[in-house]
Design a protein around this motif. Structure first.
Motif, PDB file in Angstrom:
ATOM      1  N   PHE A  68       0.832  -1.207   0.000  1.00  0.00           N
ATOM      2  CA  PHE A  68       0.000   0.000   0.000  1.00  0.00           C
ATOM      3  C   PHE A  68       0.864   1.254   0.000  1.00  0.00           C
ATOM      4  O   PHE A  68       2.029   1.219   0.398  1.00  0.00           O
ATOM      5  CB  PHE A  68      -0.890   0.026   1.251  1.00  0.00           C
ATOM      6  CG  PHE A  68      -1.874  -1.087   1.339  1.00  0.00           C
ATOM      7  CD1 PHE A  68      -3.119  -0.993   0.743  1.00  0.00           C
ATOM      8  CD2 PHE A  68      -1.554  -2.252   2.026  1.00  0.00           C
ATOM      9  CE1 PHE A  68      -4.033  -2.033   0.824  1.00  0.00           C
ATOM     10  CE2 PHE A  68      -2.455  -3.295   2.115  1.00  0.00           C
ATOM     11  CZ  PHE A  68      -3.701  -3.192   1.510  1.00  0.00           C
ATOM     12  N   PHE A  69       0.256   2.369  -0.411  1.00  0.00           N
ATOM     13  CA  PHE A  69       0.896   3.678  -0.318  1.00  0.00           C
ATOM     14  C   PHE A  69       0.510   4.340   1.008  1.00  0.00           C
ATOM     15  O   PHE A  69      -0.560   4.081   1.556  1.00  0.00           O
ATOM     16  CB  PHE A  69       0.452   4.580  -1.471  1.00  0.00           C
ATOM     17  CG  PHE A  69       0.951   4.155  -2.817  1.00  0.00           C
ATOM     18  CD1 PHE A  69       2.076   3.365  -2.966  1.00  0.00           C
ATOM     19  CD2 PHE A  69       0.289   4.569  -3.969  1.00  0.00           C
ATOM     20  CE1 PHE A  69       2.539   2.992  -4.209  1.00  0.00           C
ATOM     21  CE2 PHE A  69       0.743   4.201  -5.223  1.00  0.00           C
ATOM     22  CZ  PHE A  69       1.873   3.409  -5.341  1.00  0.00           C
ATOM     23  N   CYS A  70       1.382   5.219   1.487  1.00  0.00           N
ATOM     24  CA  CYS A  70       1.115   5.974   2.720  1.00  0.00           C
ATOM     25  C   CYS A  70       1.277   7.472   2.508  1.00  0.00           C
ATOM     26  O   CYS A  70       1.617   8.194   3.445  1.00  0.00           O
ATOM     27  CB  CYS A  70       2.061   5.522   3.834  1.00  0.00           C
ATOM     28  SG  CYS A  70       1.701   3.888   4.442  1.00  0.00           S
ATOM     29  N   HIS A  71       1.074   7.933   1.286  1.00  0.00           N
ATOM     30  CA  HIS A  71       1.246   9.351   1.001  1.00  0.00           C
ATOM     31  C   HIS A  71       0.094  10.174   1.596  1.00  0.00           C
ATOM     32  O   HIS A  71      -0.964   9.632   1.933  1.00  0.00           O
ATOM     33  CB  HIS A  71       1.295   9.575  -0.509  1.00  0.00           C
ATOM     34  CG  HIS A  71       0.026   9.197  -1.213  1.00  0.00           C
ATOM     35  ND1 HIS A  71      -0.346   7.895  -1.430  1.00  0.00           N
ATOM     36  CD2 HIS A  71      -0.983   9.956  -1.730  1.00  0.00           C
ATOM     37  CE1 HIS A  71      -1.509   7.863  -2.057  1.00  0.00           C
ATOM     38  NE2 HIS A  71      -1.922   9.096  -2.249  1.00  0.00           N
ATOM     39  N   THR A  72       0.324  11.454   1.731  1.00  0.00           N
ATOM     40  CA  THR A  72      -0.730  12.379   2.144  1.00  0.00           C
ATOM     41  C   THR A  72      -1.409  12.916   0.890  1.00  0.00           C
ATOM     42  O   THR A  72      -0.747  13.522   0.038  1.00  0.00           O
ATOM     43  CB  THR A  72      -0.143  13.552   2.950  1.00  0.00           C
ATOM     44  OG1 THR A  72       0.502  13.030   4.116  1.00  0.00           O
ATOM     45  CG2 THR A  72      -1.233  14.529   3.362  1.00  0.00           C
ATOM     46  N   PRO A  73      -2.689  12.683   0.720  1.00  0.00           N
ATOM     47  CA  PRO A  73      -3.368  13.168  -0.500  1.00  0.00           C
ATOM     48  C   PRO A  73      -3.230  14.685  -0.625  1.00  0.00           C
ATOM     49  O   PRO A  73      -3.311  15.409   0.369  1.00  0.00           O
ATOM     50  CB  PRO A  73      -4.821  12.769  -0.274  1.00  0.00           C
ATOM     51  CG  PRO A  73      -4.751  11.617   0.681  1.00  0.00           C
ATOM     52  CD  PRO A  73      -3.604  11.928   1.587  1.00  0.00           C
ATOM     53  N   PRO A  74      -3.024  15.182  -1.840  1.00  0.00           N
ATOM     54  CA  PRO A  74      -2.865  16.625  -2.024  1.00  0.00           C
ATOM     55  C   PRO A  74      -4.193  17.356  -1.927  1.00  0.00           C
ATOM     56  O   PRO A  74      -5.261  16.756  -2.109  1.00  0.00           O
ATOM     57  CB  PRO A  74      -2.302  16.731  -3.440  1.00  0.00           C
ATOM     58  CG  PRO A  74      -2.894  15.550  -4.154  1.00  0.00           C
ATOM     59  CD  PRO A  74      -2.931  14.450  -3.119  1.00  0.00           C
ATOM     60  N   ALA A  75      -4.114  18.629  -1.637  1.00  0.00           N
ATOM     61  CA  ALA A  75      -5.324  19.457  -1.657  1.00  0.00           C
ATOM     62  C   ALA A  75      -5.808  19.580  -3.103  1.00  0.00           C
ATOM     63  O   ALA A  75      -5.007  19.541  -4.040  1.00  0.00           O
ATOM     64  CB  ALA A  75      -5.008  20.839  -1.098  1.00  0.00           C
ATOM     65  N   PRO A  76      -7.101  19.687  -3.323  1.00  0.00           N
ATOM     66  CA  PRO A  76      -7.614  19.874  -4.689  1.00  0.00           C
ATOM     67  C   PRO A  76      -6.944  21.079  -5.349  1.00  0.00           C
ATOM     68  O   PRO A  76      -6.712  22.106  -4.705  1.00  0.00           O
ATOM     69  CB  PRO A  76      -9.106  20.114  -4.483  1.00  0.00           C
ATOM     70  CG  PRO A  76      -9.413  19.450  -3.178  1.00  0.00           C
ATOM     71  CD  PRO A  76      -8.198  19.643  -2.324  1.00  0.00           C
TER      72      PRO A  76
END
Length: 345
Positions: A68-76
């Motif tokens: 799995f990935f553990c990145h922080t989703p970017p703001a729109p």
């Protein structure tokens, strides 16, 4: 801790999870060959994950890994994405791609509670992560299944961080590796090292088992990594031409051409540095274009363009992920590739 303790496999060999070019079939074939097959789940929602794991569990009774990935989703960033569309518009015109077909929202999601719930039902032998580790509550859920936890480190600092935050083993991802870089403490690419320099430093720095990844596609490379202290090795590119992989025809053609000798890191296809075979889009836009939206938003506008170009037999606009060892790929079944690599042990 040996690979038998960590993975319960016959061979100290893990197949690198490769989103976009494989599903459960490749993982099952490699697990059945005595290594640790891996299923990439960074592009799967919980329902798709359950479907894939059901098929995988039904195809092998040997251990396997889910990644799995553990990145922080970017703001729109609608304005940034629109600028990216305008940057790509000449290529849309060239390949008659449909701008209206561009998806919205992130194409890759970090590990979450829904996926943790699915894992609890399947209890994989190993769960691995890219871009660090999930928060403690989620990590505790993973460990409650009995799974061993691995994650990628690209620097000594990242390896020490992973050791301090609950990893059971560390994947030393060298700069040669195909696909996305796993760095998570710093975006400074000058900190990234090749496998044969990174690996012994991590072995010296941590008390956990270290798995070598990047440029390992021959028995000789396996032997070299083990000689430098690796507890196991993680090849990926070596399996791209296997019949069990879902590698597309265009991608397979490039892997078997002289073009496979030239790979580079690029943010063109996802917004995050990843290694692939150099093609037109990378050369003309620049490998790390400032216009590319943050990971994974850059991939939205690439999707329809890629599909249109590939429909014409062109790989000019495709993420042709591969490591620097791409030209050594062999078209053979996964079991044969695994046995060949294992001959270097």
């Amino acid at each position: 801790m040996t690979h038998r303790t960590l993975f319960a496999t016959d061979l100290p060999l893990i197949q690198a999870p490769m989103a976009g070019v494989q599903d459960w079939r490749l993982a099952a074939a490699i697990s059945n060959a005595g290594a640790l097959g891996s299923l990439p789940a960074g592009m799967l929602n919980a329902a798709a994950l359950e479907e894939q794991l059901t098929a995988l569990a039904g195809a092998t009774d040997r251990p396997w890994n889910v990644n799995f990935f553990c990145h922080t989703p970017p703001a729109p960033d609608p304005q940034g994405e629109q600028r990216w569309v305008e940057t790509l518009r000449p290529y849309y015109d060239t390949f008659n791609a449909d701008v209206a077909a561009i998806a919205s929202g992130p194409s890759r999601q970090p590990f979450d509670g829904d996926c943790a719930t699915v894992l609890a039902r399947f209890r994989p032998a190993v769960v691995s992560f890219h871009y660090g580790l999930p928060d403690k509550a989620l990590l505790d859920q993973v460990k409650a299944t009995g799974a061993r936890v691995l994650s990628s480190a690209t620097t000594v600092d990242e390896a020490l961080w992973l050791q301090a935050h609950g990893a059971d083993g560390i994947i030393a991802q060298g700069l040669e590796a195909g696909g996305h870089r796993g760095h998570f403490l710093s975006d400074d690419l000058t900190l990234q090292q090749g496998t044969l320099t990174l690996l012994p430093q991590l072995v010296d720095a941590v008390s956990l088992p270290v798995i070598a990844a990047g440029g390992i596609s021959t028995p000789a490379a396996v032997r070299a990594a083990m000689a430098l202290g690796a507890s196991a090795v993680q090849p990926g590119t070596a399996y791209l031409l296997c019949p069990e992989a879902t590698t597309k025809t265009v991608h397979r053609q490039w892997l078997q051409s002289e073009q496979a000798r030239h790979t580079a890191l690029t943010t063109v296809f996802s917004g995050r540095p990843a290694r692939g075979i150099v093609n037109r889009l990378m050369q003309e836009l620049g490998y790390l274009p400032e216009q590319a939206p943050a990971f994974p938003l850059a991939g939205n506008a690439i999707g329809p363009l890629r599909a249109a170009a590939e429909a014409r037999g062109s790989g000019d606009c495709s993420p042709l992920w591969a490591g620097q060892c791409a030209s050594t790929c062999r078209a053979a079944p996964a079991q044969e590739i695994t046995a060949w690599l294992a001959s270097g042990l």
